[in-house]
Design an enzyme around this catalytic site. Structure first.
Site, mmCIF file in Angstrom:
data_model
loop_
_atom_site.group_PDB
_atom_site.id
_atom_site.type_symbol
_atom_site.label_atom_id
_atom_site.label_comp_id
_atom_site.label_asym_id
_atom_site.label_seq_id
_atom_site.Cartn_x
_atom_site.Cartn_y
_atom_site.Cartn_z
ATOM 1 N N TYR A 20 -37.309 -21.499 119.565
ATOM 2 C CA TYR A 20 -37.836 -20.399 118.745
ATOM 3 C C TYR A 20 -39.244 -20.088 119.235
ATOM 4 C CZ TYR A 20 -39.796 -17.630 115.038
ATOM 5 O OH TYR A 20 -40.416 -16.617 114.354
ATOM 6 N N LYS A 26 -50.353 -21.690 114.335
ATOM 7 C CA LYS A 26 -50.018 -22.489 113.155
ATOM 8 C C LYS A 26 -51.182 -23.376 112.669
ATOM 9 C CE LYS A 26 -45.464 -21.470 112.515
ATOM 10 N NZ LYS A 26 -44.567 -21.266 113.640
ATOM 11 N N TYR A 45 -37.462 -12.564 106.213
ATOM 12 C CA TYR A 45 -36.168 -13.241 106.365
ATOM 13 C C TYR A 45 -35.338 -13.157 105.093
ATOM 14 C CZ TYR A 45 -38.836 -15.484 110.140
ATOM 15 O OH TYR A 45 -39.615 -15.727 111.241
ATOM 16 N N ASP A 95 -44.809 -24.061 124.534
ATOM 17 C CA ASP A 95 -45.135 -23.408 123.268
ATOM 18 C C ASP A 95 -45.415 -24.514 122.252
ATOM 19 O OD1 ASP A 95 -45.235 -22.115 120.862
ATOM 20 O OD2 ASP A 95 -43.403 -20.938 121.145
#
Ligand SMILES: *Cc1c(COP(=O)(O)O)cnc(C)c1O
Length: 423
Positions: A146, A269, A18, A240
């Protein structure tokens, strides 16, 4: 001050995430972590408010996780998962099935969140194909969402986040609509489903908090109504939980707050507590059963090389041990209360639009961040590692963060706003 040699040597060869590499400020060289601390090469120590992109839920270098990884490293760091199985993966699947609600009991392991979502999308579309239903090949997802950076997941992100315009013609077309938060938007969603439901394989949503899209919260009623609509129009529901899973929102999984069981759930995660790369796509029995057939084409044709990596599964099992033996959810409640109290100091300051807390997620939303680099530098100068993005400064600390460490994080945020570092 000069950085270490490897920094000078390596920067011309590395491509950072990014990042506009032409204007990138030199990144900070990290050399060691412990608890909630990140040690830099020049000896500075930053208190971590982000837990390495929301993964390190027990803090860094937890001895129980380290021991589990070391023991597994000695036995079998990796073995292919095609034709072979191993104890760490099967134990982890058993344990996930036991703590997930309803009949979410069939686990497919991958190695990153994006791939777990890709697998969920693939499963949802193939579910209908296997059942002989044609034309259900689009997803319904939400603005502010996202779900990853790979091409298939970009197409279900918020159009801006997923750069739909830049990649138009390449990305598949899905339905991306407003997350329904009121009667009017629910009616609009119901209209869409009644008109186009037979093109839709599944609804995809991050339950309770849309994370990377801006830490946007919604209530459990939204999830209950999505479940109702999914059932009414016969589409699958995918949660999600890559960000929200493992305690972040205050319950072990965010879906528990709505008492809703999705048909497919994605996890990553905090799954390995920030030590190794691992992800999982978990399905209910009826989804799995749609892949059982005499027809070999009905199988799920997917298998990442490093799927179910034993080291990563050992980490995840050790992390689940810690959730069972240490008071993590009470710690989340304590963090929530402390952040609610301390971030209140930001409300009413110039440029502050909103202050919100859910579980161990604390957010200060600003009207604008004029100079992101200046803001980041001001936070680092105060000895904290906090990563503002878009218009928000947020905290997602390890659940083991000490109250005084958390106070340093919250007061640093209040101070940079008071000093006008964000303006
Ligand atoms: C981070 C994230 C992903 C992508 O995971 P990666 O491991 O970065 O590919 C997907 N969905 C959600 C909700 C996430 O927070």
């Amino acid at each position: 001050m000069r950085g270490p040699q490897w920094l000078d040597d390596g920067m011309p060869h590395i491509w950072l995430p990014y990042t506009q590499m032409q204007t990138v400020l030199p990144p900070l060289p990290a050399v060691r972590t412990s608890g909630c601390d990140i040690h830099l090469a020049d000896g500075r120590v930053l208190v971590d408010g982000i837990a390495s992109w929301w993964t390190a839920c027990h803090g860094y270098n937890h001895p129980h996780i380290r021991e589990a990884v070391s023991a597994q490293l000695g036995r079998m760091p990796h073995v292919m998962f095609g034709g072979l199985v191993h104890e760490p993966a099967l134990t982890l699947a058993t344990r996930l099935a036991a703590i997930l609600p309803g009949d979410l009991e069939r686990v497919f392991f991958t190695d990153s969140g994006s791939v777990a979502v890709e697998v969920a999308i693939k499963m949802a579309i193939q579910y209908w194909i296997n059942r002989g239903v044609s034309g259900r090949n689009r997803l319904l997802a939400f603005r502010g969402g996202y779900h990853g950076d790979t091409l298939a997941t970009m197409a279900v992100c918020d159009p801006e986040e997923g750069m739909h315009a830049l990649f138009s013609g390449v990305l598949p077309q899905h339905y991306i609509v407003d997350l329904p938060r009121d009667e009017a938007s629910f009616r609009a969603l119901e209209t869409l489903l009644s008109e186009s439901g037979d093109e839709i394989a599944a609804i995809l949503v991050e339950p309770m908090i849309q994370g990377a899209g801006g830490m946007l919260f919604h209530g459990p009623d939204v999830l209950r109504r999505l479940r109702t609509l999914a059932d009414r129009y016969g589409v699958l529901l995918i949660f999600d939980e890559i960000f929200t899973g493992f305690g972040r929102t205050g319950t072990m999984f965010a879906c528990e707050q709505a008492d809703v069981v999705p048909d497919i759930m994605t996890l990553s995660k905090a799954l390995t507590a920030g030590t190794m790369a691992l992800a999982a796509t978990v399905t209910r029995s009826h989804v799995f059963e749609a892949f059982l057939s005499d027809n070999p084409l009905h199988a799920l044709m997917h298998g990442p090389t490093f799927m179910a990596n034993p080291l990563a599964c050992a980490c995840a099992n050790a992390s689940l041990d810690l959730f069972a033996t240490e008071p993590r959810l009470q710690q989340v409640a304590r963090i929530s209360a402390q952040m609610t109290e301390e971030l209140e100091a930001c409300r009413g300051l110039p440029n502050v639009r909103d202050v919100r807390v859910m579980g161990a997620v604390g957010v200060v939303e600003l009207d604008a961040i004029a100079d992101m680099n200046r803001l980041k530098a001001a936070l680092i100068a105060l000895g904290v590692w906090v990563r503002p993005f878009r218009t928000i400064i947020y905290l997602t600390p390890a659940f083991t963060v000490r109250p005084e460490e958390l106070s340093r994080l919250t007061s640093a945020i209040a101070q940079v706003i008071r000093d006008g570092a964000a303006g």
